[in-house]
Motif scaffolding. Structure first.
Motif, mmCIF file in Angstrom:
data_model
loop_
_atom_site.group_PDB
_atom_site.id
_atom_site.type_symbol
_atom_site.label_atom_id
_atom_site.label_comp_id
_atom_site.label_asym_id
_atom_site.label_seq_id
_atom_site.Cartn_x
_atom_site.Cartn_y
_atom_site.Cartn_z
ATOM 1 N N MET A 280 0.825 -1.204 0.000
ATOM 2 C CA MET A 280 0.000 0.000 0.000
ATOM 3 C C MET A 280 0.863 1.259 0.000
ATOM 4 O O MET A 280 0.538 2.245 -0.672
ATOM 5 C CB MET A 280 -0.930 -0.008 1.214
ATOM 6 N N HIS A 281 1.958 1.260 0.730
ATOM 7 C CA HIS A 281 2.833 2.434 0.740
ATOM 8 C C HIS A 281 3.598 2.560 -0.574
ATOM 9 O O HIS A 281 3.859 3.680 -1.031
ATOM 10 C CB HIS A 281 3.800 2.354 1.916
ATOM 11 N N ALA A 282 3.965 1.435 -1.169
ATOM 12 C CA ALA A 282 4.578 1.508 -2.496
ATOM 13 C C ALA A 282 3.605 2.108 -3.502
ATOM 14 O O ALA A 282 3.984 2.935 -4.343
ATOM 15 C CB ALA A 282 5.014 0.110 -2.945
ATOM 16 N N ALA A 283 2.330 1.723 -3.405
ATOM 17 C CA ALA A 283 1.309 2.306 -4.283
ATOM 18 C C ALA A 283 1.131 3.792 -4.001
ATOM 19 O O ALA A 283 0.980 4.603 -4.929
ATOM 20 C CB ALA A 283 -0.006 1.562 -4.105
ATOM 21 N N LEU A 284 1.151 4.178 -2.724
ATOM 22 C CA LEU A 284 1.000 5.586 -2.362
ATOM 23 C C LEU A 284 2.123 6.424 -2.955
ATOM 24 O O LEU A 284 1.879 7.492 -3.542
ATOM 25 C CB LEU A 284 0.978 5.722 -0.841
ATOM 26 N N TYR A 285 3.366 5.971 -2.821
ATOM 27 C CA TYR A 285 4.484 6.701 -3.398
ATOM 28 C C TYR A 285 4.364 6.762 -4.923
ATOM 29 O O TYR A 285 4.696 7.784 -5.542
ATOM 30 C CB TYR A 285 5.805 6.050 -2.999
ATOM 31 N N ALA A 286 3.910 5.666 -5.532
ATOM 32 C CA ALA A 286 3.756 5.654 -6.988
ATOM 33 C C ALA A 286 2.688 6.646 -7.434
ATOM 34 O O ALA A 286 2.877 7.383 -8.409
ATOM 35 C CB ALA A 286 3.406 4.243 -7.460
ATOM 36 N N TYR A 287 1.562 6.694 -6.718
ATOM 37 C CA TYR A 287 0.503 7.645 -7.065
ATOM 38 C C TYR A 287 0.991 9.084 -6.925
ATOM 39 O O TYR A 287 0.739 9.932 -7.797
ATOM 40 C CB TYR A 287 -0.718 7.428 -6.162
ATOM 41 N N LEU A 288 1.675 9.390 -5.822
ATOM 42 C CA LEU A 288 2.174 10.757 -5.615
ATOM 43 C C LEU A 288 3.216 11.130 -6.658
ATOM 44 O O LEU A 288 3.256 12.273 -7.140
ATOM 45 C CB LEU A 288 2.755 10.881 -4.206
ATOM 46 N N LEU A 289 4.061 10.160 -7.016
ATOM 47 C CA LEU A 289 5.083 10.422 -8.027
ATOM 48 C C LEU A 289 4.438 10.731 -9.379
ATOM 49 O O LEU A 289 4.806 11.705 -10.051
ATOM 50 C CB LEU A 289 6.001 9.209 -8.141
ATOM 51 N N ILE A 290 3.460 9.924 -9.764
ATOM 52 C CA ILE A 290 2.778 10.161 -11.040
ATOM 53 C C ILE A 290 2.002 11.468 -11.001
ATOM 54 O O ILE A 290 1.925 12.202 -11.995
ATOM 55 C CB ILE A 290 1.849 8.976 -11.363
ATOM 56 N N SER A 291 1.430 11.788 -9.837
ATOM 57 C CA SER A 291 0.687 13.045 -9.699
ATOM 58 C C SER A 291 1.601 14.247 -9.887
ATOM 59 O O SER A 291 1.222 15.231 -10.542
ATOM 60 C CB SER A 291 0.008 13.096 -8.328
ATOM 61 N N ILE A 292 2.807 14.200 -9.321
ATOM 62 C CA ILE A 292 3.753 15.304 -9.486
ATOM 63 C C ILE A 292 4.157 15.456 -10.945
ATOM 64 O O ILE A 292 4.202 16.565 -11.490
ATOM 65 C CB ILE A 292 4.993 15.076 -8.598
#
Length: 361
Positions: A280-292
Protein backbone atom coordinates in the motif's frame (compact mmCIF):
# COMPACT_ATOMS: atom_id res chain seq x y z
CA UNK A 1 31.39 -34.30 -52.25
CA UNK A 2 33.93 -36.06 -50.05
CA UNK A 3 34.75 -32.72 -48.39
CA UNK A 4 31.05 -32.04 -47.78
CA UNK A 5 30.62 -35.46 -46.20
CA UNK A 6 33.67 -34.81 -44.01
CA UNK A 7 32.31 -31.45 -42.84
CA UNK A 8 28.94 -32.99 -42.00
CA UNK A 9 30.58 -35.77 -39.98
CA UNK A 10 32.73 -33.19 -38.14
CA UNK A 11 29.70 -31.05 -37.32
CA UNK A 12 27.80 -34.06 -35.97
CA UNK A 13 30.80 -35.14 -33.92
CA UNK A 14 31.18 -31.67 -32.38
CA UNK A 15 27.53 -31.63 -31.39
CA UNK A 16 27.89 -35.05 -29.85
CA UNK A 17 30.97 -33.98 -27.92
CA UNK A 18 29.19 -30.90 -26.60
CA UNK A 19 26.24 -33.00 -25.53
CA UNK A 20 28.52 -35.34 -23.60
CA UNK A 21 30.31 -32.49 -21.79
CA UNK A 22 29.21 -32.13 -18.18
CA UNK A 23 28.84 -28.49 -17.13
CA UNK A 24 30.08 -27.84 -13.61
CA UNK A 25 28.93 -25.00 -11.34
CA UNK A 26 31.89 -22.71 -10.74
CA UNK A 27 30.68 -21.96 -7.23
CA UNK A 28 30.26 -25.38 -5.59
CA UNK A 29 31.19 -27.91 -8.32
CA UNK A 30 27.69 -29.37 -8.75
CA UNK A 31 26.87 -30.93 -12.13
CA UNK A 32 24.39 -28.72 -13.91
CA UNK A 33 21.38 -29.81 -15.95
CA UNK A 34 19.86 -26.39 -16.59
CA UNK A 35 20.51 -22.67 -16.55
CA UNK A 36 20.84 -22.53 -12.74
CA UNK A 37 22.56 -24.60 -10.10
CA UNK A 38 19.98 -26.51 -8.06
CA UNK A 39 22.25 -26.35 -4.99
CA UNK A 40 23.34 -22.72 -4.71
CA UNK A 41 21.14 -21.04 -7.33
CA UNK A 42 24.02 -19.46 -9.29
CA UNK A 43 23.44 -18.90 -13.00
CA UNK A 44 25.35 -21.24 -15.30
CA UNK A 45 26.60 -18.60 -17.75
CA UNK A 46 30.13 -17.54 -18.53
CA UNK A 47 31.31 -14.85 -16.06
CA UNK A 48 33.49 -13.21 -18.72
CA UNK A 49 30.91 -11.43 -20.85
CA UNK A 50 30.62 -8.18 -22.74
CA UNK A 51 30.89 -4.97 -20.72
CA UNK A 52 27.18 -4.34 -21.26
CA UNK A 53 26.61 -7.36 -19.01
CA UNK A 54 27.77 -5.30 -16.03
CA UNK A 55 25.08 -2.71 -16.73
CA UNK A 56 22.56 -5.50 -17.11
CA UNK A 57 23.54 -6.88 -13.68
CA UNK A 58 22.86 -3.48 -12.06
CA UNK A 59 19.41 -3.00 -13.56
CA UNK A 60 18.21 -6.61 -13.59
CA UNK A 61 19.76 -8.14 -10.48
CA UNK A 62 19.97 -5.10 -8.19
CA UNK A 63 16.82 -3.22 -9.18
CA UNK A 64 15.00 -6.26 -10.58
CA UNK A 65 13.93 -4.31 -13.69
CA UNK A 66 12.43 -7.11 -15.74
CA UNK A 67 9.06 -8.47 -16.74
CA UNK A 68 8.33 -9.28 -13.10
CA UNK A 69 8.67 -5.63 -12.07
CA UNK A 70 6.55 -4.38 -14.98
CA UNK A 71 3.82 -6.87 -14.12
CA UNK A 72 3.99 -5.88 -10.45
CA UNK A 73 3.81 -2.13 -11.11
CA UNK A 74 0.80 -2.54 -13.38
CA UNK A 75 -1.16 -4.45 -10.74
CA UNK A 76 0.14 -2.13 -8.00
CA UNK A 77 -1.35 0.92 -9.72
CA UNK A 78 -4.79 -0.55 -10.37
CA UNK A 79 -5.29 -3.09 -7.53
CA UNK A 80 -2.63 -2.90 -4.76
CA UNK A 81 -4.79 -4.95 -2.39
CA UNK A 82 -5.16 -7.74 -4.94
CA UNK A 83 -1.40 -7.74 -5.48
CA UNK A 84 -0.87 -8.25 -1.74
CA UNK A 85 -3.46 -11.04 -1.70
CA UNK A 86 -1.80 -12.90 -4.58
CA UNK A 87 1.59 -12.61 -2.94
CA UNK A 88 0.23 -13.94 0.36
CA UNK A 89 -1.51 -16.80 -1.47
CA UNK A 90 1.88 -18.02 -2.67
CA UNK A 91 1.83 -16.69 -6.24
CA UNK A 92 5.18 -14.95 -5.81
CA UNK A 93 7.27 -15.93 -8.81
CA UNK A 94 5.51 -13.40 -11.06
CA UNK A 95 5.69 -10.42 -8.66
CA UNK A 96 8.41 -8.38 -6.97
CA UNK A 97 8.78 -8.73 -3.17
CA UNK A 98 6.95 -6.04 -1.18
CA UNK A 99 9.94 -4.51 0.63
CA UNK A 100 12.02 -4.24 -2.53
CA UNK A 101 9.11 -2.61 -4.34
CA UNK A 102 8.56 -0.23 -1.43
CA UNK A 103 12.21 0.88 -1.46
CA UNK A 104 12.13 1.21 -5.24
CA UNK A 105 9.04 3.46 -5.15
CA UNK A 106 10.17 5.56 -2.17
CA UNK A 107 13.61 6.28 -3.65
CA UNK A 108 12.17 7.54 -6.92
CA UNK A 109 9.48 9.52 -5.08
CA UNK A 110 11.90 11.42 -2.84
CA UNK A 111 14.29 12.03 -5.71
CA UNK A 112 11.42 13.57 -7.67
CA UNK A 113 10.19 15.63 -4.72
CA UNK A 114 13.57 17.19 -3.97
CA UNK A 115 14.25 17.70 -7.68
CA UNK A 116 10.87 19.37 -8.14
CA UNK A 117 11.35 21.61 -5.09
CA UNK A 118 14.68 22.85 -6.53
CA UNK A 119 16.17 23.87 -3.18
CA UNK A 120 19.61 24.27 -4.72
CA UNK A 121 18.68 27.75 -5.97
CA UNK A 122 18.32 29.06 -2.42
CA UNK A 123 20.93 31.72 -1.70
CA UNK A 124 22.16 32.60 1.77
CA UNK A 125 21.79 36.08 3.11
CA UNK A 126 19.87 38.22 5.55
CA UNK A 127 16.18 38.91 4.94
CA UNK A 128 15.46 41.95 2.79
CA UNK A 129 14.42 45.14 4.55
CA UNK A 130 11.07 46.79 3.89
CA UNK A 131 12.79 49.45 1.79
CA UNK A 132 14.42 46.80 -0.42
CA UNK A 133 11.07 45.06 -0.82
CA UNK A 134 9.38 48.34 -1.81
CA UNK A 135 12.14 49.15 -4.27
CA UNK A 136 11.72 45.73 -5.87
CA UNK A 137 7.94 46.24 -6.17
CA UNK A 138 8.44 49.78 -7.46
CA UNK A 139 10.15 48.42 -10.56
CA UNK A 140 6.81 47.16 -11.85
CA UNK A 141 4.36 49.53 -10.09
CA UNK A 142 4.57 53.25 -11.01
CA UNK A 143 2.39 54.31 -8.05
CA UNK A 144 4.70 52.64 -5.54
CA UNK A 145 7.68 54.18 -7.32
CA UNK A 146 6.12 57.64 -7.09
CA UNK A 147 5.29 57.17 -3.41
CA UNK A 148 8.76 55.84 -2.64
CA UNK A 149 10.34 58.77 -4.51
CA UNK A 150 8.23 61.30 -2.59
CA UNK A 151 9.24 59.84 0.74
CA UNK A 152 12.93 59.76 -0.06
CA UNK A 153 12.84 63.31 -1.47
CA UNK A 154 11.66 64.60 1.94
CA UNK A 155 14.61 62.87 3.55
CA UNK A 156 12.52 60.42 5.53
CA UNK A 157 14.03 56.94 5.90
CA UNK A 158 11.83 54.19 4.48
CA UNK A 159 12.28 51.40 6.99
CA UNK A 160 8.75 50.21 7.75
CA UNK A 161 5.88 50.56 5.26
CA UNK A 162 3.32 50.56 8.09
CA UNK A 163 4.70 53.79 9.58
CA UNK A 164 3.27 57.08 8.32
CA UNK A 165 6.23 59.44 8.33
CA UNK A 166 4.24 62.39 7.04
CA UNK A 167 2.24 63.12 10.22
CA UNK A 168 3.08 65.40 13.11
CA UNK A 169 3.45 62.58 15.65
CA UNK A 170 6.20 60.89 13.70
CA UNK A 171 8.16 59.48 16.65
CA UNK A 172 5.06 58.28 18.46
CA UNK A 173 3.68 56.46 15.43
CA UNK A 174 7.06 54.87 14.69
CA UNK A 175 7.26 53.61 18.26
CA UNK A 176 3.70 52.21 18.14
CA UNK A 177 4.44 50.48 14.85
CA UNK A 178 7.64 49.00 16.26
CA UNK A 179 5.78 47.75 19.32
CA UNK A 180 3.12 46.23 17.08
CA UNK A 181 5.76 44.07 15.45
CA UNK A 182 6.32 42.36 18.79
CA UNK A 183 2.90 42.47 20.46
CA UNK A 184 0.57 42.04 17.46
CA UNK A 185 -2.43 44.11 16.42
CA UNK A 186 -4.34 43.35 19.61
CA UNK A 187 -1.67 44.83 21.87
CA UNK A 188 0.58 43.12 24.41
CA UNK A 189 0.02 39.60 25.63
CA UNK A 190 -1.78 38.75 28.85
CA UNK A 191 1.35 38.75 30.96
CA UNK A 192 2.42 42.11 29.52
CA UNK A 193 5.54 40.75 27.80
CA UNK A 194 6.44 41.00 24.14
CA UNK A 195 6.44 38.01 21.81
CA UNK A 196 9.89 36.78 20.85
CA UNK A 197 11.03 37.26 17.26
CA UNK A 198 13.12 34.17 16.58
CA UNK A 199 15.11 35.86 13.83
CA UNK A 200 16.28 38.75 16.03
CA UNK A 201 16.36 37.39 19.58
CA UNK A 202 18.80 35.29 21.53
CA UNK A 203 18.07 32.33 23.78
CA UNK A 204 18.69 34.51 26.85
CA UNK A 205 15.57 36.52 25.99
CA UNK A 206 13.38 33.41 26.07
CA UNK A 207 11.69 32.79 29.40
CA UNK A 208 12.12 29.02 29.74
CA UNK A 209 10.61 27.32 32.80
CA UNK A 210 10.74 23.65 31.81
CA UNK A 211 13.04 20.80 32.88
CA UNK A 212 16.72 21.65 33.06
CA UNK A 213 17.78 18.58 31.05
CA UNK A 214 15.64 19.73 28.11
CA UNK A 215 16.91 23.31 27.96
CA UNK A 216 20.21 22.64 26.09
CA UNK A 217 18.33 20.71 23.39
CA UNK A 218 15.71 23.43 22.98
CA UNK A 219 18.44 26.05 22.82
CA UNK A 220 20.13 24.07 20.07
CA UNK A 221 16.82 23.88 18.18
CA UNK A 222 16.31 27.63 18.66
CA UNK A 223 19.73 28.49 17.28
CA UNK A 224 19.34 26.01 14.41
CA UNK A 225 16.04 27.65 13.49
CA UNK A 226 17.75 31.03 13.37
CA UNK A 227 20.41 29.65 11.03
CA UNK A 228 17.70 28.04 8.89
CA UNK A 229 15.98 31.41 8.45
CA UNK A 230 19.23 32.96 7.28
CA UNK A 231 20.40 30.06 5.10
CA UNK A 232 18.03 27.07 4.82
CA UNK A 233 20.33 24.96 2.65
CA UNK A 234 21.90 23.05 5.54
CA UNK A 235 18.47 22.28 7.01
CA UNK A 236 17.22 21.10 3.60
CA UNK A 237 20.25 18.84 3.25
CA UNK A 238 19.56 17.28 6.64
CA UNK A 239 15.87 16.86 5.77
CA UNK A 240 16.83 15.02 2.59
CA UNK A 241 18.85 12.58 4.66
CA UNK A 242 16.65 11.98 7.69
CA UNK A 243 13.07 12.45 6.51
CA UNK A 244 13.03 9.36 4.22
CA UNK A 245 14.55 7.32 7.05
CA UNK A 246 11.95 8.41 9.57
CA UNK A 247 9.14 7.67 7.12
CA UNK A 248 10.20 4.02 7.19
CA UNK A 249 8.14 3.91 10.39
CA UNK A 250 4.96 4.64 8.42
CA UNK A 251 4.47 1.10 7.01
CA UNK A 252 5.11 -0.39 10.45
CA UNK A 253 2.53 1.95 11.98
CA UNK A 254 -0.02 1.07 9.31
CA UNK A 255 0.65 -2.65 9.79
CA UNK A 256 0.01 -2.20 13.52
CA UNK A 257 -3.35 -0.56 12.74
CA UNK A 258 -4.30 -3.44 10.44
CA UNK A 259 -3.32 -5.92 13.13
CA UNK A 260 -5.58 -4.21 15.67
CA UNK A 261 -8.48 -3.94 13.22
CA UNK A 262 -8.28 -7.62 12.26
CA UNK A 263 -7.13 -9.07 15.55
CA UNK A 264 -10.29 -11.21 15.65
CA UNK A 265 -9.38 -12.82 12.28
CA UNK A 266 -6.85 -15.35 13.50
CA UNK A 267 -5.94 -16.60 10.04
CA UNK A 268 -4.10 -13.34 9.40
CA UNK A 269 -0.64 -13.01 10.92
CA UNK A 270 1.61 -10.01 11.53
CA UNK A 271 3.54 -10.96 8.40
CA UNK A 272 0.35 -10.61 6.32
CA UNK A 273 -0.30 -7.12 7.65
CA UNK A 274 3.26 -6.04 6.88
CA UNK A 275 2.96 -7.29 3.30
CA UNK A 276 -0.28 -5.35 2.81
CA UNK A 277 1.23 -2.22 4.42
CA UNK A 278 4.36 -2.33 2.26
CA UNK A 279 2.43 -2.77 -0.97
CA UNK A 280 0.00 0.00 0.00
CA UNK A 281 2.83 2.43 0.74
CA UNK A 282 4.58 1.51 -2.50
CA UNK A 283 1.31 2.31 -4.28
CA UNK A 284 1.00 5.59 -2.36
CA UNK A 285 4.48 6.70 -3.40
CA UNK A 286 3.76 5.65 -6.99
CA UNK A 287 0.50 7.65 -7.07
CA UNK A 288 2.17 10.76 -5.62
CA UNK A 289 5.08 10.42 -8.03
CA UNK A 290 2.78 10.16 -11.04
CA UNK A 291 0.69 13.05 -9.70
CA UNK A 292 3.75 15.30 -9.49
CA UNK A 293 4.82 14.39 -13.00
CA UNK A 294 1.28 14.81 -14.35
CA UNK A 295 1.05 18.31 -12.84
CA UNK A 296 3.78 19.38 -15.29
CA UNK A 297 1.53 18.65 -18.26
CA UNK A 298 0.26 21.90 -19.83
CA UNK A 299 -3.45 22.79 -19.58
CA UNK A 300 -4.84 19.48 -18.25
CA UNK A 301 -2.03 18.68 -15.81
CA UNK A 302 -3.88 19.93 -12.73
CA UNK A 303 -7.02 17.91 -13.55
CA UNK A 304 -5.07 14.71 -14.20
CA UNK A 305 -3.05 15.18 -11.01
CA UNK A 306 -6.24 15.71 -9.00
CA UNK A 307 -7.87 12.57 -10.41
CA UNK A 308 -4.80 10.53 -9.49
CA UNK A 309 -4.95 11.85 -5.92
CA UNK A 310 -8.64 10.95 -5.68
CA UNK A 311 -7.89 7.44 -6.95
CA UNK A 312 -5.14 7.11 -4.34
CA UNK A 313 -7.53 8.11 -1.55
CA UNK A 314 -9.96 5.36 -2.55
CA UNK A 315 -7.38 2.57 -2.53
CA UNK A 316 -7.18 1.97 1.26
CA UNK A 317 -10.89 1.12 1.28
CA UNK A 318 -10.60 -1.13 -1.78
CA UNK A 319 -7.49 -2.84 -0.39
CA UNK A 320 -9.36 -3.99 2.72
CA UNK A 321 -11.85 -5.77 0.47
CA UNK A 322 -9.24 -7.19 -1.89
CA UNK A 323 -6.60 -8.27 0.64
CA UNK A 324 -8.80 -9.27 3.59
CA UNK A 325 -12.10 -10.10 1.91
CA UNK A 326 -14.02 -7.60 4.05
CA UNK A 327 -17.56 -6.59 3.16
CA UNK A 328 -18.40 -3.14 1.83
CA UNK A 329 -19.70 -1.73 5.13
CA UNK A 330 -16.86 -3.27 7.12
CA UNK A 331 -14.25 -1.98 4.65
CA UNK A 332 -15.70 1.55 4.76
CA UNK A 333 -15.83 1.62 8.56
CA UNK A 334 -12.35 0.20 9.04
CA UNK A 335 -11.01 2.35 6.23
CA UNK A 336 -12.24 5.54 7.89
CA UNK A 337 -10.81 4.51 11.26
CA UNK A 338 -7.44 3.42 9.88
CA UNK A 339 -7.08 6.42 7.55
CA UNK A 340 -7.88 8.92 10.30
CA UNK A 341 -5.50 7.41 12.86
CA UNK A 342 -2.84 6.84 10.21
CA UNK A 343 -2.98 10.49 9.06
CA UNK A 344 -2.38 11.71 12.61
CA UNK A 345 0.43 9.20 13.11
CA UNK A 346 2.18 10.12 9.86
CA UNK A 347 1.89 13.83 10.73
CA UNK A 348 3.66 13.13 14.03
CA UNK A 349 6.32 11.06 12.23
CA UNK A 350 6.93 13.88 9.74
CA UNK A 351 7.19 16.45 12.54
CA UNK A 352 9.70 14.23 14.31
CA UNK A 353 11.72 13.94 11.12
CA UNK A 354 11.66 17.68 10.48
CA UNK A 355 12.55 18.46 14.11
CA UNK A 356 15.45 16.00 14.07
CA UNK A 357 16.69 17.44 10.77
CA UNK A 358 16.56 20.91 12.31
CA UNK A 359 18.34 19.64 15.42
CA UNK A 360 21.13 18.11 13.35
CA UNK A 361 21.52 21.25 11.24
Amino acid sequence: QERQVFNDRTRIQNKSDKANITVICQNDGTSLSGDYCHTCGQRADEPRRAVIGLVQDVFVDTLAIDGKLARTIFLLLIRPGRLARRYLDGRRVHYSPPFRLYLFASVFFFLTVFWNANFDKLDPGTPATSKEVLEEIAKDDPEIAELLGGLTDRGAPVENPRVDYGGANNDTQAKESTDAEYTGEDGPSENGSRDIDITKSSWDEVSYSGPAWLEPHLQRMFEAAQRAFEDPRLFIAQAREYLPRVLLLAPAFYALLLFLLYIYRRKFYVYDHFVVALYMHAALYAYLLISILASKIPVAGGVISGLIVVWALLQPFAALKQAYGSGTISALLKGVISTTIYSVGVLIIVLVGVSYSLYQS
